[in-house]
Design an enzyme around this catalytic site. Structure first.
Site, mmCIF file in Angstrom:
data_model
loop_
_atom_site.group_PDB
_atom_site.id
_atom_site.type_symbol
_atom_site.label_atom_id
_atom_site.label_comp_id
_atom_site.label_asym_id
_atom_site.label_seq_id
_atom_site.Cartn_x
_atom_site.Cartn_y
_atom_site.Cartn_z
ATOM 1 N N CYS A 132 36.507 52.641 41.831
ATOM 2 C CA CYS A 132 37.304 53.854 42.175
ATOM 3 C C CYS A 132 36.622 55.022 41.472
ATOM 4 O O CYS A 132 36.234 55.342 40.398
ATOM 5 C CB CYS A 132 38.602 53.762 40.807
ATOM 6 S SG CYS A 132 39.611 55.222 41.114
ATOM 7 N N CYS A 135 38.490 57.606 39.436
ATOM 8 C CA CYS A 135 38.530 57.238 37.962
ATOM 9 C C CYS A 135 37.292 57.288 37.121
ATOM 10 O O CYS A 135 37.215 57.993 36.073
ATOM 11 C CB CYS A 135 39.187 55.937 37.930
ATOM 12 S SG CYS A 135 40.047 55.075 39.064
ATOM 13 N N ASP A 136 36.182 57.014 37.772
ATOM 14 C CA ASP A 136 35.088 56.790 37.183
ATOM 15 C C ASP A 136 33.897 57.759 37.192
ATOM 16 O O ASP A 136 32.743 57.968 36.601
ATOM 17 C CB ASP A 136 34.509 55.258 37.223
ATOM 18 C CG ASP A 136 35.499 54.386 36.589
ATOM 19 O OD1 ASP A 136 36.368 54.926 35.762
ATOM 20 O OD2 ASP A 136 35.589 53.281 37.157
#
Ligand code: NAP
Length: 313
Positions: A132, A135-136
């Site tokens: 992701c 997200c990261d």
């Protein structure tokens, strides 16, 4: 017999549980063996509004669960094996719990990121390997990254990651990309993206201080090579968790549940779907939570109408 059963405990299911519990609907929530959904496989969540310093994914989910319990939601653990939506009350068969019945069902079983299944991939999950970018990506500022895949997700993730990384290498197992032309063009026009097409990923190579990179096999030359990188993003698609429905709910060709536009209603009255199980575009914790709220409100309205129907019949 329950008024409503919620299947799945990601942000969508737990938000639905909070809303329905606060509306005195006493929802029963079925959590699987990996409660909390995809957020529990990530580390810090920095884009969920309300947490200016970020929050651990597992902590966020545990907080949502406590919040739902506080208002009267109950939880049972088990894997749903099959459903019977042919007549109301609807029946679900849960491994270890037997048959449970309810007037309405909310499906929030999410989607699972696909993995390559190569050595080093799972060992380095959350330690350089991610599925992701939203997200990261932020954690890889000024780093060198690899994105694996040839579809729209891979193009989108690679383009997004160039905001943080010094360079992003797209690794795909074939010469041709599956992605739409517009997404391909966008990636190809980006100077920070380089390409290793026709390369099969073989191994994520870890090191003492983070990743070394990805070992690949060139399908053209038959030679192996280590592509150096600090992070590897696997973007080869998702699988919606709908197998247990046995085809009783209308899905698209990829298995995502089809909902009536602007609602969470499925083709079966009283069965609602929210979160990633019906969303292949946004896939964010906050959008999942938002659709969980919608499902609870749709469900509440349905149950109220049902009560009136019973009184008037
Ligand atoms: P996808 O279209 O199924 O593409 C998956 C890619 O991963 C393919 O290129 C595939 O290679 C590769 N792949 C699969 N298994 C692999 C393996 N074991 N080893 C190496 N490579 C592997 O999935 P997606 O990109 O997630 O897209 C899914 C759907 O969501 C599509 O309909 C897409 O249009 C949509 N989507 C839309 C947007 C947007 O509009 N913004 C963004 C993302 C996704 P092959 O090509 O060789 O099979």
């Amino acid at each position: 017999m329950h008024k409503t059963i919620i299947i799945g405990t990601g942000p969508a299911g737990l938000t639905a549980a909070i809303y329905l519990a606060r509306a005195n609907m006493e929802p029963l929530v079925i959590e699987g063996w990996q409660p909390g959904g995809q957020l529990t496989t990530t580390t810090e969540v920095e884009n969920f509004p309300g947490f200016p310093d970020g929050i651990l994914g597992s902590e966020l989910m545990s907080n949502m669960r406590k919040q739902a319990q506080r208002f009267g939601a109950s939880f049972k653990t088990g894997s749903v094996k099959s459903v019977d939506f042919s007549k109301r009350p609807y029946t679900i068969e849960v491994e270890g719990l037997g048959q449970l019945q309810a007037d309405s069902i909310i499906i929030s079983t999410g989607a699972s990121a696909k993995y390559l299944g190569i050595p080093g991939e799972q060992d380095n999950l959350g330690r350089g390997v991610s599925t992701c970018a939203t997200c990261d990506g932020f954690f890889f500022r000024g780093k060198k990254l690899i994105v694996i895949g040839g579809g729209d997700s891979a193009m989108e993730e690679a383009s997004f990651l160039t905001r943080f990384a010094t360079d992003v290498r797209l690794v795909h197992r074939r010469e041709e990309l599956r992605a739409s032309k517009i997404m391909q063009d966008r990636a190809r026009d980006n100077d920070k993206i380089s390409w290793s097409l026709n390369n099969t990923p073989l191994e994520v190579v870890g090191g003492e201080n983070g990743l070394q990179g990805l070992r690949v096999l060139s399908n053209e030359t038959g030679k192996e090579e280590l592509l150096e990188a600090d992070g590897v993003f696997v973007a080869i698609g998702h699988t919606p968790n709908t197998g247990f429905l046995g085809g009783q709910i209308a899905t698209d060709e990829q298995g995502y549940i089809i909902v009536k536009p602007g609602t969470t209603e499925t083709n079966i009255p009283g069965v609602f779907a929210c979160g990633d199980v019906q969303d292949k575009i946004y896939r964010q914790a906050i959008t999942a939570a938002g659709s969980g709220c919608m499902a609870a409100l749709d469900c509440e309205r349905y149950l109220e109408a049902l009560v009136h129907e019973t009184i008037n019949s």
